[in-house]
Design an enzyme around this catalytic site. Structure first.
Site, PDB file in Angstrom:
ATOM      1  N   GLU A   1      44.058  29.518  42.842  1.00  0.00           N
ATOM      2  CA  GLU A   1      43.560  28.102  41.802  1.00  0.00           C
ATOM      3  C   GLU A   1      44.224  27.939  40.593  1.00  0.00           C
ATOM      4  O   GLU A   1      44.168  26.868  39.948  1.00  0.00           O
ATOM      5  CB  GLU A   1      42.044  28.644  41.471  1.00  0.00           C
ATOM      6  CG  GLU A   1      42.027  29.790  40.357  1.00  0.00           C
ATOM      7  CD  GLU A   1      41.993  31.045  41.188  1.00  0.00           C
ATOM      8  OE1 GLU A   1      42.283  31.078  42.305  1.00  0.00           O
ATOM      9  OE2 GLU A   1      41.953  32.210  40.407  1.00  0.00           O
ATOM     10  N   ARG A   2      45.287  28.899  40.397  1.00  0.00           N
ATOM     11  CA  ARG A   2      46.363  28.842  39.230  1.00  0.00           C
ATOM     12  C   ARG A   2      47.744  27.970  39.415  1.00  0.00           C
ATOM     13  O   ARG A   2      47.944  27.610  38.564  1.00  0.00           O
ATOM     14  CB  ARG A   2      46.691  30.289  38.701  1.00  0.00           C
ATOM     15  CG  ARG A   2      45.412  30.984  38.296  1.00  0.00           C
ATOM     16  CD  ARG A   2      46.018  32.448  37.964  1.00  0.00           C
ATOM     17  NE  ARG A   2      44.937  33.243  37.658  1.00  0.00           N
ATOM     18  CZ  ARG A   2      44.184  33.249  36.602  1.00  0.00           C
ATOM     19  NH1 ARG A   2      45.085  32.680  35.526  1.00  0.00           N
ATOM     20  NH2 ARG A   2      43.154  33.924  36.233  1.00  0.00           N
TER      21      ARG A   2
ATOM     22  N   CYS B   1      55.666  41.009  43.414  1.00  0.00           N
ATOM     23  CA  CYS B   1      55.074  42.245  43.788  1.00  0.00           C
ATOM     24  C   CYS B   1      56.112  43.317  44.139  1.00  0.00           C
ATOM     25  O   CYS B   1      55.935  44.410  44.241  1.00  0.00           O
ATOM     26  CB  CYS B   1      54.278  41.937  45.005  1.00  0.00           C
ATOM     27  SG  CYS B   1      55.300  41.417  46.565  1.00  0.00           S
TER      28      CYS B   1
ATOM     29  N   GLU C   1      49.362  48.855  37.600  1.00  0.00           N
ATOM     30  CA  GLU C   1      50.596  47.875  37.925  1.00  0.00           C
ATOM     31  C   GLU C   1      50.444  46.859  36.586  1.00  0.00           C
ATOM     32  O   GLU C   1      49.508  46.271  36.335  1.00  0.00           O
ATOM     33  CB  GLU C   1      50.259  47.073  39.194  1.00  0.00           C
ATOM     34  CG  GLU C   1      51.061  45.936  39.627  1.00  0.00           C
ATOM     35  CD  GLU C   1      50.697  45.081  40.548  1.00  0.00           C
ATOM     36  OE1 GLU C   1      49.540  44.884  40.698  1.00  0.00           O
ATOM     37  OE2 GLU C   1      51.661  44.581  41.491  1.00  0.00           O
TER      38      GLU C   1
END
Ligand code: NAD
Length: 513
Positions: free
Chosen positions: A193-194, A298, A398
């Site tokens: 949604e970003r 990632c 993380e």
């Protein structure tokens, strides 16, 4: 589950009419949602409103489910060359429109324009690979006895759902829908949604490339959309990439519903620096891999283990990191872009502070970074924490920001012990000039993607993205051979065509051998 903070939500009556809405894409139509809940998507460098992203209504999502299910009935019967032709057209169109897609990524997501083009290019490579779908889908055949043949081949599954993260808004949807469609499935993608703009542009190109109505659909939303993908009976497989807590939830809910799920999760990637490594190359690689995309990859090399004397290079590492330019993604020469949200900035800053509080040495502090003309952006400059130990929060979590945490080890064995005790297994890299050290490291490290003097070893699409341990749930990886396996079901046929007439009238009841 709901730990995460989504974007601010406004109702339809609050929408500023001068700001565009992101459409849904269902049955070949780009349509405005009828929802009353819209996410405000703001440019991470300026906070300027870019678009409103709808939370699709359940009617809209159910329509997408039905349409994708219906389209599967005809799409699965198309010839393999038809599907190959569509992929050939799609790769050409993506290449032609790469700059426009990259512009949308920089505006919505913040990464630099050059990096955004890399995002599109790494996805395009998967589409190019999907152009070999006739060969990729070839089965096996063996005459198992004089009059009997066994052959196996791959059949599509049905509807594939994709739930996507924010950090690679083109590459990761392109890991999913081209290969799934080329295999004969239909798709429902829920982009982050970003930054859903890239997926919408890709859907337009897919339509132009000849993907028929209903074969690719795009819905938007948060938890409800995710639950829809996990629950809808037409959806047979789910490809998820994102954070641990969403990914574990989706894996559990999707598999409980009998779906095949591949869930790529978080990471903590370690670079091991041997004292015999080429210093210049190593330092440049570390700076690029830790701070590129503001650490929001990632496969970012977010953790360094200095073996022996290599820790003496730290001051030079700091000097190089200081030279990076922090600014908005379209500004010439920008190296470090903003973080995706103000919340992400706050979280990263608090993890830096936790390192300080727990005794790490803050060699470079990027907090409070306010680039000229972009003072309100979500910026954190390059940050380096040294003398970090395994118990510190800045190590166990993380960070997903431009923060490099540095640990020390006496020997390669000590470095291996650190890495193998970490919960994640996405990527790692060793920097050395010793073939035997590299070989030992490759054999003994329990991580799915290993670089030898390569800081971000993301495999090309003829291989697969093989993160391991805590970085994945599910057995089959994205793209490459395992990607094709994930989107297909193997069918094995055993056929008997006798040459002679059967004359015996006695049936045998023993297990056929
Ligand atoms: P995220 O988990 O917040 O979002 C991913 C998707 O899940 C989005 O579509 C989002 O709408 C949905 N989602 C988020 N929270 C949810 C919730 N509470 N309930 C239901 N759905 C939810 O991840 P992100 O912040 O977009 O992406 C960053 C993360 O992705 C990092 O942890 C990064 O390591 C990981 N990542 C992993 C890989 C990999 O291949 N292992 C690749 C890229 C990113």
């Amino acid at each position: 589950l709901i730990k995460k903070r989504f974007l601010t939500v406004v109702s339809t009556s609050q929408l500023d009419k001068s700001v565009p809405k992101t459409p849904l894409y269902i049955n070949g139509e780009f349509i405005d949602s009828k929802t009353d809940k819209w996410f405000e998507l703001r440019n991470p460098a300026t906070q300027k409103l870019v678009t409103y992203v709808p939370q699709a209504t359940s009617d809209e999502m159910n329509l997408a489910g039905k349409i994708a299910g219906d389209a599967f009935k005809t799409w699965k019967k198309t010839s393999i060359l038809t599907r190959q032709r569509v992929m050939l057209e799609l790769q050409a169109l993506i290449r032609e429109n790469m700059d426009d897609i990259a512009k949308s990524i920089t505006t919505e997501q913040g990464k630099t324009f050059a990096d955004a083009k890399g995002d599109v290019l790494r996805g395009l490579q998967v589409v190019e690979h999907a152009c070999s779908i006739p060969t990729l889908l070839m089965g096996e055949k063996l005459p198992v006895s004089r009059d009997m043949d066994t052959y196996s081949y791959k059949e599509p599954l049905g509807v594939v759902g994709g739930i996507m993260p924010f950090n690679f808004p083109a590459m990761i949807p392109l890991w999913v829908f081209p290969l799934a469609i080329a295999c004969g499935n239909t798709c429902i993608i829920k982009p982050s949604e970003r930054d859903p703009g890239a997926t919408i542009m890709l859907a337009k190109l897919a339509e132009k490339a000849g993907v028929p109505k209903g074969v690719l659909n795009v819905i938007h939303g948060g938890v409800d959309a995710v639950n829809f993908v996990c629950d809808h009976p037409a959806i047979k497989a789910i490809s998820f990439v994102g954070s641990d807590h969403a990914g574990k939830y989706i894996f559990q809910r999707g598999t409980a519903n009998g779906k095949r799920v591949q869930s790529n999760l978080g990471a903590k990637n370690h670079g091991v620096i041997m004292p015999d490594a080429n210093k210049n190359y190593t330092l440049n690689s570390l700076v690029g891999a830790a701070f590129g995309a503001a650490g929001q990859r990632c496969m970012a090399l977010s953790t360094v283990v200095f073996v022996g004397k290599s820790k003496e290079w730290l001051p030079e590492l700091v000097e190089r990191a200081k030279q990076l330019k922090v600014s908005e993604g379209f500004v010439d020469g920008t190296d470090v872009c903003p973080l995706i949200s103000a919340d992400a900035k706050k979280r990263v800053e608090s993890l830096i502070q936790s390192g300080v509080d727990q005794g790490a040495t803050l060699l470079l502090d990027g907090r409070g970074s306010k680039p000229k003309n972009f003072e309100t952006g979500n910026f954190v400059g390059p940050t380096i924490l040294a003398n970090v130990t395994k118990d510190m929060k800045c190590y166990t979590e993380e960070i997903f920001g431009p923060v490099l945490v540095c640990l020390n080890a006496e020997t390669l064995d000590d470095a291996l012990e650190i890495i193998n005790a970490n919960q994640y297994g996405n990527g790692t890299a060793i920097f050395t000039n010793s073939g035997s050290a590299a070989r030992k490291f490759t054999e003994e490290v329990d991580v799915g993607q290993v670089g030898i003097n390569v800081p971000i070893p993301v495999p090309l699409p003829m291989f697969s993205f093989t993160g391991s341990r805590g970085s994945i749930q599910g057995d089959l990886n994205f793209y490459g051979k395992t990607g094709v396996q994930f989107y297909t079901q193997l069918k094995t046929v055993t056929a008997l065509w006798r040459h002679e007439d059967v004359t015996s009238t006695t049936a045998t009841v023993n297990m056929p051998t």
